[in-house]
Design an enzyme around this catalytic site. Structure first.
Site, short mmCIF file in Angstrom:
data_model
loop_
_atom_site.label_atom_id
_atom_site.label_comp_id
_atom_site.label_asym_id
_atom_site.label_seq_id
_atom_site.Cartn_x
_atom_site.Cartn_y
_atom_site.Cartn_z
N CYS A 1 -5.20 5.12 -6.38
CA CYS A 1 -4.43 4.02 -5.79
C CYS A 1 -2.95 4.15 -6.12
O CYS A 1 -2.58 4.27 -7.29
CB CYS A 1 -4.96 2.69 -6.29
SG CYS A 1 -4.10 1.26 -5.58
N GLY B 1 -9.31 9.64 6.40
CA GLY B 1 -9.21 9.91 7.83
C GLY B 1 -10.51 10.20 8.54
O GLY B 1 -10.50 10.64 9.70
#
Length: 336
Positions: free
Chosen positions: A99, A212
């Site tokens: 993150c 993705g």
């Protein structure tokens, strides 16, 4: 605690996503797939150990297999938090090294830890010594000016040396300065080939690829190419039916397709119980808005739930009213 094949070797998992993969979201996702591994939102070790915020570990046993993601950088504190997670019944404890948000950086955890592989190894080792469930890592391929070709193999070697047997790799760099967390999910280019090469370098390390991936067909291609698992994030949240309804038969080779209408009906008792406990309908239905993406009536479904869920009297009947707007599936998906 229920340990399934998905918990041992997660061919498909749903990425931990802040503000999204809470317990209500996971309960919904479990209605769509029995075997996909689900992850919590990131919970900081400080919140559990110093803040005593054990309510952050609450979940329904029906969510299993479900893993806890921790954020932190203090080995001793992470070990304590991992113990709490194991005691709560989670089947895996995952360390967040991916993150890139400012809040996470200021706490010296998340993607910034890609710069400190020795510390990450110490954290992994301490956590593994504290629990009997798997301790895993979710990371990026590098950060900022790092060269992923050099950094990622070294990082993986360190955590493997510490005993880590499973890692999920987001196939993008993270830019700690200059890009927002949202931009970090889209702008840095994907390098799937690098992740594939890591499987060749570390054949005994279970590697899941993330970033993705938008379809089960794409996920299956990665599995066929030799990766151990695929982790899907936003696509599974925004269009859960497209990813999860066929996951069990397609990815796990068991069961049959689940129709989203079935899942809605299965959610009704859960919604009723949540409201009885003083909860609000919108806390659950916000995760259901994308269930019928591409289906005739999807816009009306979203509108009725979005506009009505905040009303004090809103309950399961509003969900049924919204469901009535969905036309029977013909196998075609359109603008809805």
């Amino acid at each position: 605690m229920l340990l399934t094949a998905a918990a041992k070797t997660p061919r498909l998992s749903i990425a931990p996503m802040m503000d999204w993969t809470d317990r209500h979201c996971r309960f919904l996702h479990r209605r769509l797939s029995k075997h996909t591994l689900l992850y919590t939102e990131m919970v900081t070790s400080a919140a559990l150990v110093r803040g005593k915020a054990l309510h952050l570990l609450a979940y329904s046993p029906e969510e299993h297999p479900v893993a806890l993601q921790l954020g932190g950088s203090d080995p001793a504190e992470l070990a304590q938090a991992a113990k709490l997670g194991e005691y709560a019944g989670y089947c895996e404890i995952n360390l967040n090294v991916g993150c890139p948000s400012d809040r996470v950086q200021s706490g010296c955890f998340g993607a910034v830890l890609m710069e400190q592989p020795t510390l990450v190894a110490e954290c992994v080792s301490a956590m593994q010594a504290a629990v009997s469930v798997p301790v895993t890592v979710k990371c990026r391929i590098g950060v900022d000016e790092q060269d992923p070709e050099e950094v990622l193999p070294e990082f993986l070697a360190r955590i493997v040396g510490a005993g880590c047997e499973r890692v999920a790799i987001h196939a993008r760099k993270a830019w700690l300065q200059g890009l927002s967390p949202k931009e970090n999910r889209d702008i840095p280019p994907l390098d799937y080939d690098l992740v594939m090469r890591m499987k060749g370098l570390f054949p005994n390390l279970e590697i899941s690829i993330n970033g993705g991936i938008t379809s089960l067909a794409q996920a299956q291609e990665f599995l066929d190419a030799g990766l151990d698992g695929v982790m899907i994030g936003r696509a599974a949240y925004h269009d859960p039916a497209a990813i999860l309804c066929d996951a069990d038969p397609v990815i796990f080779g068991t069961g049959t397709r689940v129709e989203p209408e079935e899942a809605v009906h299965e959610m009704l008792p859960y919604i009723d119980a949540h409201l009885t406990e003083g909860g609000k309908l919108g806390q659950i239905t916000r995760h259901m808005l994308g269930l019928f993406t591409g289906r005739p009536g999807a816009r009306a479904w979203r509108r009725i739930l979005s506009e009505g869920a905040h009303q004090p009297s809103a309950g399961p009947e509003l969900v049924l009213q919204a469901l009535a707007q969905i036309q029977p599936s013909s196998g075609l998906r359109n603008a809805g």
